[in-house]
Design an enzyme around this catalytic site. Structure first.
Site, mmCIF file in Angstrom:
data_model
loop_
_atom_site.group_PDB
_atom_site.id
_atom_site.type_symbol
_atom_site.label_atom_id
_atom_site.label_comp_id
_atom_site.label_asym_id
_atom_site.label_seq_id
_atom_site.Cartn_x
_atom_site.Cartn_y
_atom_site.Cartn_z
ATOM 1 N N CYS A 47 0.862 -1.184 0.000
ATOM 2 C CA CYS A 47 0.000 0.000 0.000
ATOM 3 C C CYS A 47 0.900 1.236 0.000
ATOM 4 C CB CYS A 47 -0.897 0.000 1.238
ATOM 5 S SG CYS A 47 -1.830 1.545 1.435
ATOM 6 N N ASP A 54 -0.108 -5.805 0.676
ATOM 7 C CA ASP A 54 -1.391 -6.269 0.157
ATOM 8 C C ASP A 54 -1.131 -7.632 -0.472
ATOM 9 O OD1 ASP A 54 -3.156 -4.124 0.696
ATOM 10 O OD2 ASP A 54 -2.382 -3.014 -1.021
ATOM 11 N N GLU A 70 5.058 -16.701 -21.490
ATOM 12 C CA GLU A 70 5.877 -17.736 -20.851
ATOM 13 C C GLU A 70 5.688 -17.597 -19.336
ATOM 14 O OE1 GLU A 70 8.712 -19.973 -19.083
ATOM 15 O OE2 GLU A 70 9.024 -17.811 -19.022
ATOM 16 N N LEU A 71 5.291 -18.686 -18.669
ATOM 17 C CA LEU A 71 4.857 -18.620 -17.274
ATOM 18 C C LEU A 71 5.967 -18.285 -16.283
ATOM 19 C CD1 LEU A 71 2.290 -21.548 -17.208
ATOM 20 C CD2 LEU A 71 1.886 -19.102 -17.537
ATOM 21 N N GLN A 88 -4.342 -0.918 -5.324
ATOM 22 C CA GLN A 88 -4.871 -2.159 -5.890
ATOM 23 C C GLN A 88 -5.455 -1.939 -7.285
ATOM 24 O OE1 GLN A 88 -7.578 -3.300 -2.763
ATOM 25 N NE2 GLN A 88 -5.929 -4.080 -1.479
ATOM 26 N N GLU A 89 -6.216 -0.892 -7.440
ATOM 27 C CA GLU A 89 -6.855 -0.608 -8.727
ATOM 28 C C GLU A 89 -5.813 -0.266 -9.802
ATOM 29 O OE1 GLU A 89 -9.453 0.326 -5.256
ATOM 30 O OE2 GLU A 89 -7.428 0.894 -5.836
#
Length: 149
Positions: A47, A54, A70-71, A88-89
């Site tokens: 935050c 968060d 690619e993971l 967060q947004e």
């Protein structure tokens, strides 16, 4: 405006987010529409107001055009958020923009489902493109055929 407590933990700047970590590889079935669904419950950011962490689950759904994400690189990308101060947004918006720039999908949706903090549960999502916009020519033709009398 309310002032935070006298204690604060510094957060890393937005420039710490490492979009360059993202890599792709060729999708070998162009024209064959699939939905890729990636999720992890190990996402952490900070935050920017309080410096407190968060925690959340990140879910990315997308319809690829020419490349797949690619993971391993996606995991490193998410780890770069670990100490970053971001609302967060804003995190969801930034992720979508970085991932679209990287993979140019026909459609993508990024959702962040944050853990409850202070009794408040937050889920944020944003989409790019239209789902089904990359439909195969056969499916588009079949759909047109159904509309005819």
């Amino acid at each position: 405006m309310t002032q935070p407590l006298d204690r604060r933990y510094d957060a890393a700047p937005l420039s710490s987010i490492d979009a360059a970590a993202l890599e792709t590889f060729p999708y070998e079935y162009p024209g064959k529409e699939i939905v890729v669904d990636i999720d992890t419950d190990e996402f952490t950011a900070v935050c920017p107001w309080s410096g407190l962490p968060d925690f959340g689950t990140i879910r990315v759904e997308y319809v690829p055009r020419r490349v797949l994400i690619e993971l391993r690189s996606f995991k490193y990308y998410l780890l770069s958020y670990r100490n970053v101060g971001i609302y967060q947004e804003h995190a969801v918006n930034r992720m979508l923009e970085d991932l679209v720039r990287c993979a140019s999908p026909a459609w993508m949706k990024v959702t962040a489902d944050y853990r409850v903090r202070g009794g408040v549960h937050t889920v944020v999502s944003r989409e790019h493109g239209r789902r089904g916009s990359g439909a195969s020519p056969a499916r588009r033709h079949a759909a047109r055929g159904r509309r005819r009398p």
